[in-house]
Design a protein around this motif. Structure first.
Motif, mmCIF file in Angstrom:
data_model
loop_
_atom_site.group_PDB
_atom_site.id
_atom_site.type_symbol
_atom_site.label_atom_id
_atom_site.label_comp_id
_atom_site.label_asym_id
_atom_site.label_seq_id
_atom_site.Cartn_x
_atom_site.Cartn_y
_atom_site.Cartn_z
ATOM 1 N N ALA A 32 1.089 -11.041 8.404
ATOM 2 C CA ALA A 32 1.792 -9.808 8.049
ATOM 3 C C ALA A 32 1.309 -9.279 6.708
ATOM 4 C CB ALA A 32 3.293 -10.053 8.010
ATOM 5 N N SER A 33 1.053 -10.182 5.763
ATOM 6 C CA SER A 33 0.641 -9.676 4.463
ATOM 7 C C SER A 33 -0.776 -9.122 4.507
ATOM 8 C CB SER A 33 0.784 -10.751 3.380
ATOM 9 O OG SER A 33 0.062 -11.888 3.714
ATOM 10 N N ILE A 34 -1.618 -9.720 5.345
ATOM 11 C CA ILE A 34 -2.971 -9.173 5.480
ATOM 12 C C ILE A 34 -2.925 -7.811 6.169
ATOM 13 C CG2 ILE A 34 -5.210 -9.493 6.603
ATOM 14 C CD1 ILE A 34 -4.783 -12.521 6.225
ATOM 15 N N MET A 35 -2.093 -7.734 7.227
ATOM 16 C CA MET A 35 -2.020 -6.474 7.970
ATOM 17 C C MET A 35 -1.409 -5.345 7.151
ATOM 18 S SD MET A 35 -0.985 -7.677 11.795
ATOM 19 C CE MET A 35 -0.316 -6.073 12.186
ATOM 20 N N SER A 36 -0.502 -5.697 6.247
ATOM 21 C CA SER A 36 0.186 -4.630 5.520
ATOM 22 C C SER A 36 -0.678 -4.028 4.417
ATOM 23 C CB SER A 36 1.481 -5.170 4.923
ATOM 24 O OG SER A 36 1.190 -6.165 3.975
ATOM 25 N N ARG A 37 -1.729 -4.728 4.039
ATOM 26 C CA ARG A 37 -2.517 -4.239 2.892
ATOM 27 C C ARG A 37 -3.099 -2.844 3.074
ATOM 28 N NH1 ARG A 37 -6.398 -7.940 -0.463
ATOM 29 N NH2 ARG A 37 -6.912 -5.863 -1.185
ATOM 30 N N PRO A 38 -3.799 -2.569 4.199
ATOM 31 C CA PRO A 38 -4.355 -1.218 4.349
ATOM 32 C C PRO A 38 -3.283 -0.141 4.361
ATOM 33 C CG PRO A 38 -4.845 -2.596 6.266
ATOM 34 C CD PRO A 38 -4.186 -3.462 5.281
ATOM 35 N N ILE A 39 -2.125 -0.472 4.968
ATOM 36 C CA ILE A 39 -1.042 0.515 5.014
ATOM 37 C C ILE A 39 -0.571 0.840 3.600
ATOM 38 C CG2 ILE A 39 1.287 0.943 5.874
ATOM 39 C CD1 ILE A 39 0.647 -1.007 8.154
ATOM 40 N N VAL A 40 -0.437 -0.222 2.795
ATOM 41 C CA VAL A 40 -0.019 -0.010 1.414
ATOM 42 C C VAL A 40 -1.051 0.840 0.674
ATOM 43 C CG1 VAL A 40 0.321 -1.160 -0.791
ATOM 44 C CG2 VAL A 40 1.397 -2.058 1.251
ATOM 45 N N THR A 41 -2.334 0.546 0.916
ATOM 46 C CA THR A 41 -3.383 1.317 0.258
ATOM 47 C C THR A 41 -3.270 2.794 0.609
ATOM 48 O OG1 THR A 41 -4.760 -0.621 0.580
ATOM 49 C CG2 THR A 41 -5.854 1.372 -0.215
ATOM 50 N N ILE A 42 -3.018 3.075 1.890
ATOM 51 C CA ILE A 42 -2.873 4.475 2.304
ATOM 52 C C ILE A 42 -1.674 5.109 1.605
ATOM 53 C CG2 ILE A 42 -2.323 5.982 4.252
ATOM 54 C CD1 ILE A 42 -3.838 3.987 6.039
ATOM 55 N N LEU A 43 -0.548 4.386 1.622
ATOM 56 C CA LEU A 43 0.672 4.933 1.018
ATOM 57 C C LEU A 43 0.478 5.211 -0.466
ATOM 58 C CD1 LEU A 43 3.590 2.902 2.642
ATOM 59 C CD2 LEU A 43 2.883 5.237 3.096
ATOM 60 N N VAL A 44 -0.174 4.258 -1.151
ATOM 61 C CA VAL A 44 -0.358 4.421 -2.593
ATOM 62 C C VAL A 44 -1.426 5.476 -2.880
ATOM 63 C CG1 VAL A 44 -1.080 3.253 -4.713
ATOM 64 C CG2 VAL A 44 0.368 2.067 -3.079
ATOM 65 N N PHE A 56 8.550 3.407 -2.111
ATOM 66 C CA PHE A 56 8.554 2.246 -1.216
ATOM 67 C C PHE A 56 7.376 1.289 -1.456
ATOM 68 C CE2 PHE A 56 6.953 0.303 2.666
ATOM 69 C CZ PHE A 56 8.037 -0.458 3.076
ATOM 70 N N PRO A 57 6.113 1.796 -1.481
ATOM 71 C CA PRO A 57 4.995 0.845 -1.597
ATOM 72 C C PRO A 57 5.032 0.034 -2.884
ATOM 73 C CG PRO A 57 4.196 3.118 -1.653
ATOM 74 C CD PRO A 57 5.643 3.183 -1.317
ATOM 75 N N MET A 82 -2.483 8.074 -1.099
ATOM 76 C CA MET A 82 -2.259 9.460 -0.706
ATOM 77 C C MET A 82 -1.497 10.207 -1.809
ATOM 78 S SD MET A 82 -1.471 10.743 2.934
ATOM 79 C CE MET A 82 -0.518 12.181 3.379
ATOM 80 N N PRO A 83 -1.993 11.370 -2.246
ATOM 81 C CA PRO A 83 -1.315 12.086 -3.323
ATOM 82 C C PRO A 83 0.067 12.559 -2.878
ATOM 83 C CG PRO A 83 -3.401 13.140 -2.725
ATOM 84 C CD PRO A 83 -3.176 12.043 -1.747
ATOM 85 N N PRO A 84 1.085 12.431 -3.716
ATOM 86 C CA PRO A 84 2.452 12.827 -3.343
ATOM 87 C C PRO A 84 2.514 14.270 -2.852
ATOM 88 C CG PRO A 84 2.462 11.700 -5.450
ATOM 89 C CD PRO A 84 1.030 11.811 -5.053
ATOM 90 N N ILE A 85 1.671 15.128 -3.431
ATOM 91 C CA ILE A 85 1.723 16.531 -3.049
ATOM 92 C C ILE A 85 1.390 16.691 -1.565
ATOM 93 C CG2 ILE A 85 -0.677 17.110 -3.623
ATOM 94 C CD1 ILE A 85 2.223 19.256 -4.686
ATOM 95 N N ALA A 86 0.483 15.838 -1.063
ATOM 96 C CA ALA A 86 0.132 15.909 0.352
ATOM 97 C C ALA A 86 1.318 15.489 1.211
ATOM 98 C CB ALA A 86 -1.059 14.999 0.624
ATOM 99 N N TRP A 87 2.052 14.464 0.724
ATOM 100 C CA TRP A 87 3.252 14.047 1.445
ATOM 101 C C TRP A 87 4.271 15.170 1.499
ATOM 102 C CZ3 TRP A 87 3.042 10.342 4.636
ATOM 103 C CH2 TRP A 87 2.318 9.185 4.372
ATOM 104 N N ILE A 88 4.411 15.875 0.381
ATOM 105 C CA ILE A 88 5.400 16.953 0.340
ATOM 106 C C ILE A 88 5.076 18.019 1.387
ATOM 107 C CG2 ILE A 88 6.367 18.787 -1.096
ATOM 108 C CD1 ILE A 88 5.945 16.969 -3.507
ATOM 109 N N VAL A 89 3.793 18.380 1.432
ATOM 110 C CA VAL A 89 3.386 19.398 2.398
ATOM 111 C C VAL A 89 3.685 18.924 3.831
ATOM 112 C CG1 VAL A 89 1.408 20.626 3.365
ATOM 113 C CG2 VAL A 89 1.630 20.348 0.891
ATOM 114 N N LEU A 90 3.299 17.698 4.110
ATOM 115 C CA LEU A 90 3.563 17.149 5.456
ATOM 116 C C LEU A 90 5.059 17.137 5.753
ATOM 117 C CD1 LEU A 90 1.201 14.081 5.919
ATOM 118 C CD2 LEU A 90 1.280 16.193 7.259
#
Ligand SMILES: Nc1ncnc2c1ncn2[C@@H]1O[C@H](COP(=O)(O)OP(=O)(O)O)[C@@H](O)[C@H]1O
Ligand SMILES: [Mg+2]
Lengths: 260, 245
Positions: free
Chosen positions: A98-110, A141-142, A112-120
């Protein structure tokens, strides 16, 4: 309980140690005033004017309403991040896969610029509470997740073995061996997560809602009302400093007393 | 009858053979020492005996009613102060907190810690103090079998003697059985009923010495005499080759 008493007991000494910080705040205000004298009140209102505006604003009920709206969004978003980030981080930490699998997801979350999240979020949820809360969650969260994950992954096997040799029952193993270590990672993550949540909530409000402090900021900007803008900024920074230095830092000191 | 019996014990870490064909028996009230150079597998052997590592080949039978372990590196909980660390095993046994604290304070004083140290965290203790806390934590639960992994290695001579005296007293009263690990031959001679010499690569027992004189009657002359005798042994010189230089 013993712990809370100790925090309260050490509190005056902690405050006393804050003189340096207060001095530097006054220095900052002095530079601000120089800036006002050089560039004029339209660009940079004087500290005095700002604080006067602030006092009148704080007597206005509608301003408090905006503050409460923002507080509500920030707390819901941060609260959800805190609960799920800590729990999922712990869980992921206990399982290698689980910790290995979660790493890329965390990387994406961290990453990605917040402004892009806001737009989405605006596309997905429209203009309202959900968009702001969603953005706050995605941003904080991340940080909390990673804190909990690292806390769990870095548990000391030697201490686990020691706990086994003394046949500690499960509740002692958890509270005396695992928890203090994990907490020393999770707590600082909560603090940074909270700072992040508070910044992001204003930004999301400014772009995506018609109420809350962020929206007030947008209004005062469009009216070129610099004193109000600065007063709002003072509220935001002041509240963050209050939470961080008056509430969290003393706790952090006690919690980390045992550390080098 | 309580006893610890090790039969045909082998152990590997990965492909490295660490222990080969270890056999011995520790009877109730006895102190058995394992002496050997560092890296020889002493700690591994002790962990196998205490059930902290899984036995792969051979057999370890432990019929002692209770046991406790003092680790080579202390292994104190960094977030607990001296007294709370010592009390850990007592609390795990379900002792009342106030009684556990009381007993812990008493044993801490007996082991040369001072009242001003009680509230300290392990980070503020010297290596020797940490060893004392670890030693106290293992002894305060009054185990019938005690595993000691080089418990005195970081202590200065005076304190070492004091703690050895504590052990000697307990052995004389037949209160306890001890499996003791050290790389200090004289210490082993002072304390043990039986010494096993563990040679490295892979760890195997090359020699066995037994002493029948009760520990509390052994004086420096006895210890030096026996050490001198042992040090003439070719096997010993070979085993400790590196350390004697
Ligand atoms: N968990 C482990 N995994 C792999 N090798 C280990 C482990 N623990 C110890 N070893 C190796 O086993 C050998 C014996 O170690 P140890 O039992 O600690 O010796 P001693 O206590 O006599 O100094 C050493 O070479 C050490 O590197
Ligand atoms: Mg060792």
């Amino acid at each position: 309980m013993k712990f809370i008493i100790k925090i309260l007991k050490d509190f005056p000494a902690y405050l006393w140690s804050g003189w340096g910080a207060i001095a530097s705040i006054f220095l900052f205000i002095a530079f601000w005033d120089i800036g006002n004298q050089v560039y004029g009140a339209l660009v940079l209102p004087s500290p005095l004017e700002t604080f006067k505006t602030l006092t009148t604003m704080l007597q206005d009920e509608s301003v408090w309403k905006e503050i409460n709206i923002t507080l509500y969004r920030a707390s819901v978003g941060f609260g959800l991040s805190l609960i799920f980030g800590s729990l999922l981080g712990l869980l992921a930490g206990f399982f290698v896969t689980a910790s290995i699998m979660s790493r890329p997801i965390v990387t994406i979350l961290v990453g990605m610029p917040p402004i892009a999240w806001i737009v989405l979020a605006m596309i997905w949820f429209g203009m309202g509470d959900e968009t702001v809360i969603f953005t706050v969650i995605v941003a904080s969260f991340p940080i909390i997740f990673v804190g909990a994950l690292q806390g769990t992954r870095t548990l000391d096997d030697d201490l686990k073995e020691m706990a086994d040799s003394f046949k500690l029952p499960w509740h002692m193993k958890f509270f005396d061996v695992y928890f203090p270590h994990i907490f020393s990672y999770v707590f600082p993550a909560w603090v940074s997560g909270l700072g992040m949540a508070w910044k992001i909530v204003i930004m999301a409000e400014l772009l995506a809602t018609s109420d809350g402090m962020g929206a007030s900021l947008a209004v005062s900007r469009s009216q070129l009302d610099t004193p109000t803008t600065l007063a709002l900024v003072v509220i935001m920074i002041g509240s963050l400093m209050f939470i961080e230095y008056i509430i969290l830092e003393p706790i952090k000191r006690e919690v980390e007393l045992w550390r080098d | 009858m309580e006893r610890l019996e090790v039969k045909g014990l082998n152990h590997h870490f990965g492909f490295t053979e660490i222990l080969r064909d270890i056999n011995f028996t520790l009877e109730k009230g006895q102190m058995l020492s394992i002496v050997g150079p560092s890296g020889g597998g002493k700690t591994t052997l002790l962990h196998l005996c205490a059930g902290l590592l899984d036995v792969e080949e051979g057999k370890v039978t432990n019929t002692f009613a209770s046991n406790s372990f003092a680790f080579q590196e202390g292994r104190l909980l960094p977030w607990k102060n001296v007294i709370d660390n010592i009390a850990l095993g007592l609390l795990a046994k379900g002792e009342k907190t106030s009684i556990a604290i009381e007993k812990s304070k008493k044993i801490a004083l007996r082991f040369g810690l001072e009242e001003s140290d009680f509230e300290k965290f392990p980070k503020d203790l010297s290596g020797g103090m940490r060893q004392r806390v670890s030693f106290a934590r293992a002894l305060v639960v009054e185990p019938s079998l005690l595993f000691l992994d080089e418990p005195f290695s970081a202590l200065d001579i005076g304190l070492k003697k004091e703690l050895q005296t504590v052990l000697i007293e307990m052995i004389a009263n037949k209160e306890i059985s001890i499996l003791f690990i050290t790389h200090d031959l004289m210490e082993a001679i002072r304390l043990s009923d039986e010494i096993l010499l563990l040679k490295a690569d892979p760890g195997h027992i090359v020699k066995k010495f037994t002493y029948s004189l009760p520990q509390n009657e052994r004086d420096d002359k006895f210890v030096y005499g026996e050490s001198a005798k042992i040090l003439q042994d070719a096997e010993i010189i070979d085993t400790f080759e590196l350390e004697l230089k």
